[in-house]
Design a protein around this motif. Structure first.
Motif, short mmCIF file in Angstrom:
data_model
loop_
_atom_site.label_atom_id
_atom_site.label_comp_id
_atom_site.label_asym_id
_atom_site.label_seq_id
_atom_site.Cartn_x
_atom_site.Cartn_y
_atom_site.Cartn_z
N VAL A 1 13.32 -8.53 -23.58
CA VAL A 1 14.45 -8.34 -22.65
C VAL A 1 14.45 -6.90 -22.13
O VAL A 1 14.66 -6.66 -20.94
CB VAL A 1 15.80 -8.67 -23.34
N SER A 2 14.18 -5.95 -23.02
CA SER A 2 14.13 -4.55 -22.61
C SER A 2 12.96 -4.30 -21.67
O SER A 2 13.08 -3.54 -20.70
CB SER A 2 14.02 -3.64 -23.84
N CYS A 3 11.81 -4.93 -21.95
CA CYS A 3 10.64 -4.80 -21.07
C CYS A 3 10.95 -5.36 -19.68
O CYS A 3 10.59 -4.76 -18.66
CB CYS A 3 9.44 -5.53 -21.67
N ILE A 4 11.61 -6.51 -19.65
CA ILE A 4 11.99 -7.13 -18.37
C ILE A 4 12.85 -6.16 -17.56
O ILE A 4 12.65 -5.97 -16.36
CB ILE A 4 12.75 -8.46 -18.61
N ASP A 5 13.79 -5.53 -18.23
CA ASP A 5 14.69 -4.59 -17.55
C ASP A 5 13.92 -3.44 -16.91
O ASP A 5 14.19 -3.05 -15.76
CB ASP A 5 15.73 -4.06 -18.54
N ILE A 6 12.93 -2.91 -17.63
CA ILE A 6 12.12 -1.81 -17.09
C ILE A 6 11.32 -2.29 -15.89
O ILE A 6 11.25 -1.62 -14.86
CB ILE A 6 11.17 -1.25 -18.17
N ILE A 7 10.69 -3.46 -16.02
CA ILE A 7 9.86 -4.00 -14.92
C ILE A 7 10.71 -4.23 -13.68
O ILE A 7 10.31 -3.88 -12.56
CB ILE A 7 9.14 -5.29 -15.37
N GLU A 8 11.89 -4.82 -13.86
CA GLU A 8 12.78 -5.06 -12.72
C GLU A 8 13.24 -3.75 -12.08
O GLU A 8 13.33 -3.64 -10.86
CB GLU A 8 13.98 -5.88 -13.16
N THR A 9 13.51 -2.75 -12.90
CA THR A 9 13.99 -1.46 -12.40
C THR A 9 12.88 -0.71 -11.66
O THR A 9 13.13 -0.07 -10.64
CB THR A 9 14.52 -0.59 -13.57
N GLU A 10 11.66 -0.82 -12.19
CA GLU A 10 10.53 -0.12 -11.58
C GLU A 10 10.15 -0.72 -10.21
O GLU A 10 9.63 -0.03 -9.34
CB GLU A 10 9.32 -0.16 -12.53
N LYS A 11 10.35 -2.03 -10.07
CA LYS A 11 10.14 -2.74 -8.79
C LYS A 11 8.70 -2.72 -8.28
O LYS A 11 8.46 -2.78 -7.08
CB LYS A 11 11.08 -2.18 -7.71
N LYS A 12 7.75 -2.68 -9.19
CA LYS A 12 6.34 -2.72 -8.80
C LYS A 12 5.71 -4.09 -9.03
O LYS A 12 4.68 -4.41 -8.43
CB LYS A 12 5.53 -1.67 -9.58
N PHE A 13 6.30 -4.87 -9.93
CA PHE A 13 5.71 -6.13 -10.35
C PHE A 13 6.72 -7.28 -10.24
O PHE A 13 7.92 -7.08 -10.39
CB PHE A 13 5.20 -6.05 -11.79
N SER A 14 6.18 -8.46 -10.03
CA SER A 14 6.96 -9.70 -10.03
C SER A 14 6.58 -10.49 -11.29
O SER A 14 5.40 -10.80 -11.51
CB SER A 14 6.62 -10.50 -8.78
N ILE A 15 7.56 -10.80 -12.13
CA ILE A 15 7.29 -11.49 -13.39
C ILE A 15 7.02 -12.97 -13.14
O ILE A 15 7.87 -13.69 -12.64
CB ILE A 15 8.45 -11.30 -14.39
#
Length: 195
Positions: free
Chosen positions: A15-29
């Motif tokens: 969940v914490s990793c998802i938050d970082i990825i969404e915040t960084e806005k470089k990748f689509s999960i």
């Protein structure tokens, strides 16, 4: 256009990793893979079983980037095994960095490492592969952190410390400047390490 990424591990750390990825806005999960999935979704992302077929299907869907979203406390074995298995299969491990962290351009961060919110990584710091630098950690100048290590929340690693591979530094711990820790060291939460 955002690049596709898959996560491996669907527990609390994910969940914490998802938050970082969404915040960084470089990748689509694309999805989350888990060895023993006990639910279908995590934070609105589909969870699928981690097996050879589903890993092969990622490549067919042009998902080249992966993040290991399994946490690490007592041992790095699960994260480490996953890293080398996926590396052997040709996947790419981007460095994931929270925009709220301050990261010196004179630092070096190797593949697969995730830098969580509100960290400070100072000049000359060198962080190895597949590490977790957890929220509000301070990594001072000249620090070297070995592969597959976890610097937990609020830890302070003072200047020129050398931390071996597969090491865990507990939340709120403080390491005196210049310390050298051998690989597989475990420092419990709240420790003050002077020698």
């Amino acid at each position: 256009m955002k690049k596709k990424i898959a996560l491996f591990g669907a527990g609390g750390h994910a969940v914490s990793c998802i938050d970082i990825i969404e915040t960084e806005k470089k990748f689509s999960i694309e999805c989350i893979l888990d060895k023993y999935p006990n639910r279908k979704y995590l934070a609105n992302y589909k969870i699928i079983e981690e097996n050879d077929l589903n890993i092969a299907n990622l490549k067919k869907k042009n998902v080249k980037n992966v993040v290991i979203s399994v946490g690490q406390i007592k041992t790095s074995k699960i994260r480490k095994d996953l890293f080398y298995k996926l590396k052997k299969n040709g996947f790419i491990f981007p460095v994931i960095k929270s925009p709220s962290s301050i990261i010196s351009k004179r630092s070096k961060i190797e593949e697969g490492t995730v830098i969580f919110h509100n960290c400070v990584i100072n000049a000359g710091a060198n962080i190895g592969k597949n590490c977790i630098i957890n929220s509000s950690s301070l990594i001072e100048h000249g620090v070297k952190i070995g592969d597959h290590s976890h610097i937990s929340t609020g830890a302070i690693i003072n200047g020129d410390c050398v931390i071996g591979n597969d090491t865990f530094i507990g939340s709120g711990s403080i390491l005196k400047q210049g310390l050298k820790l051998k690989s597989k060291t475990f420092i419990k939460m709240g420790s003050v390490v002077k020698k």
